[in-house]
Design a protein around this motif. Structure first.
Motif, PDB file in Angstrom:
ATOM      1  N   VAL A 174       1.313  -1.205  -0.421  1.00 56.19           N
ATOM      2  CA  VAL A 174      -0.078   0.202   0.495  1.00 56.19           C
ATOM      3  C   VAL A 174       0.746   1.403  -0.121  1.00 56.19           C
ATOM      4  O   VAL A 174       0.074   2.503   0.172  1.00 56.19           O
ATOM      5  N   GLY A 175       2.536   1.258   0.128  1.00 57.34           N
ATOM      6  CA  GLY A 175       2.988   1.965   0.316  1.00 57.34           C
ATOM      7  C   GLY A 175       3.219   3.116   1.676  1.00 57.34           C
ATOM      8  O   GLY A 175       2.436   2.678   2.384  1.00 57.34           O
ATOM      9  N   GLU A 188       1.149   5.018   6.484  1.00 59.30           N
ATOM     10  CA  GLU A 188       1.150   6.141   7.769  1.00 59.30           C
ATOM     11  C   GLU A 188      -0.107   6.266   8.360  1.00 59.30           C
ATOM     12  O   GLU A 188       0.090   6.782   9.300  1.00 59.30           O
ATOM     13  N   ASP A 189      -1.119   6.077   7.103  1.00 58.07           N
ATOM     14  CA  ASP A 189      -2.774   6.328   8.546  1.00 58.07           C
ATOM     15  C   ASP A 189      -2.847   5.535   8.792  1.00 58.07           C
ATOM     16  O   ASP A 189      -3.043   5.711   9.945  1.00 58.07           O
ATOM     17  N   ASP A 235       4.876  -2.956  15.029  1.00 49.21           N
ATOM     18  CA  ASP A 235       5.055  -3.582  13.563  1.00 49.21           C
ATOM     19  C   ASP A 235       4.688  -2.656  12.406  1.00 49.21           C
ATOM     20  O   ASP A 235       5.894  -2.998  11.035  1.00 49.21           O
ATOM     21  N   LEU A 236       4.061  -1.839  12.283  1.00 43.96           N
ATOM     22  CA  LEU A 236       3.514  -0.825  10.999  1.00 43.96           C
ATOM     23  C   LEU A 236       4.440  -0.380  10.740  1.00 43.96           C
ATOM     24  O   LEU A 236       5.313   0.156   9.648  1.00 43.96           O
ATOM     25  N   TYR A 286       6.818  -0.234   7.616  1.00 42.22           N
ATOM     26  CA  TYR A 286       7.371   1.531   6.880  1.00 42.22           C
ATOM     27  C   TYR A 286       8.758   1.646   6.304  1.00 42.22           C
ATOM     28  O   TYR A 286       8.285   2.030   5.014  1.00 42.22           O
ATOM     29  N   GLN A 287       9.662   0.656   7.108  1.00 45.21           N
ATOM     30  CA  GLN A 287      11.061   1.311   6.845  1.00 45.21           C
ATOM     31  C   GLN A 287      11.166   0.127   5.555  1.00 45.21           C
ATOM     32  O   GLN A 287      11.815   0.409   5.048  1.00 45.21           O
ATOM     33  N   GLN A 288      10.182  -0.782   5.220  1.00 44.24           N
ATOM     34  CA  GLN A 288      10.081  -2.076   4.116  1.00 44.24           C
ATOM     35  C   GLN A 288       9.526  -1.000   2.798  1.00 44.24           C
ATOM     36  O   GLN A 288       9.798  -2.108   2.088  1.00 44.24           O
ATOM     37  N   ALA A 289       8.599  -0.018   2.962  1.00 45.35           N
ATOM     38  CA  ALA A 289       7.829  -0.199   2.104  1.00 45.35           C
ATOM     39  C   ALA A 289       8.855   1.059   1.011  1.00 45.35           C
ATOM     40  O   ALA A 289      10.074   1.436   1.437  1.00 45.35           O
TER      41      ALA A 289
END
Length: 294
Positions: A254-255, A260-261, A285-286, A290-293
């Protein structure tokens, strides 16, 4: 409550080796699917039959290959999906698991009415990475007829199939089984007649599954006085390929913006279509995703 015998898929030949057959006892597997998805009896019957059809078709494939069956009907079920492989692993779901319909004029679960008219779609995932998809119109919605129609239309294999799921009033699956007979090239009139005679005597495969005490018993009860050979036996079970890691990959896709949302909400929950497993992702987890997106 589990069934008294383990689920299995048996392969063999009939007569003088002129007919190939595949039989499945799948009561526990269908019961697990029903309890995971909390399906009504008619949804359980449709899902169980399609899961059985996917295993019957996948039985002649290589171990790592899979068959995906989709009933894309306009009935209230809104579509049924099942994925089976040659190892006897199967999973599936119904778009509308809570659909309930009155019994049909024969006093049976109205699977055809729940499925409706539309397309029967067969996708094969092969070991070389290729995918093939074939579609035929749904001829009855009862699934066994649709499987036979597909085999004749798309693969020119004359076949007969039986698929049944017996659901008690308390929604418990009392019996579920499938049987596929395929004529091999050069099958004699005599062998064809023998099979037709036997099929005309079988009133309901689901009741036979419920009344049988073992897989051996089930096959014997279905075969009647036909001479048959068993060439192979495989275990059958409900198995999904989902994991928290795979579901996490979906979230990564989802990018950064979408994540972020979710981080703002401090939590995300994703549910696997196929097995209804719930996966929870907390804020930590999120952040990791986020680091991998990209």
């Amino acid at each position: 409550m589990s069934n008294k015998y383990a689920d299995e898929l048996w392969l063999g030949t009939l007569g003088n080796g002129e007919i190939r057959w595949v039989g499945i006892g799948m009561t526990n597997t269908v019961e697990e699917a029903a309890s995971r998805h909390q399906t009504t009896p008619v949804a359980t019957a449709a899902l169980g039959r399609l899961m059985g059809a996917s295993l019957l078709l996948a039985s002649s494939m290589k171990a790592e290959e899979a068959i995906t069956l989709r009933l894309l009907g306009d009935g209230p079920l809104g579509g049924v999906v099942a994925v089976g492989n040659a190892r006897g692993e199967v999973r599936g779901y119904v778009h509308e698991p809570q659909v309930d319909l009155p019994l049909n004029e024969k006093g049976k679960l109205d699977v055809a009415g729940a499925v409706g008219a539309g397309e029967f779609c067969v996708s094969r995932s092969l070991s070389n990475g290729e995918n093939y998809t074939g579609m035929v119109p749904i001829v009855s919605g009862e699934i066994a007829d649709d499987l036979v129609h597909y085999l004749l239309t798309s693969e020119q294999i004359p076949s007969a199939a039986l698929l049944g799921v017996l659901v008690e009033k308390d929604h418990h699956v009392a019996g579920a089984a499938g049987m596929l007979y395929q004529l091999l090239p050069g099958a004699s009139e005599e062998s064809i007649q023998m099979l037709e005679n036997r099929l005309s005597q079988i009133t309901g495969i689901s009741q036979i599954a419920a009344d049988s005490d073992s897989m051996e018993d089930l096959v014997r009860n279905l075969m009647g006085d036909m001479e048959y050979r068993v060439l192979e036996k495989r275990p059958v079970h409900f198995r999904c390929t989902c994991s928290k890691e795979r579901v996490g990959e979906t979230l990564i896709s989802v990018g950064k913006e979408g994540l972020e949302d979710l981080i703002e909400d401090q939590h995300a929950e994703l549910i696997c279509h196929f097995c209804n497993e719930h996966y929870n992702f907390d804020e930590a987890d999120l952040h990791e995703l986020y680091q991998q997106a990209k």
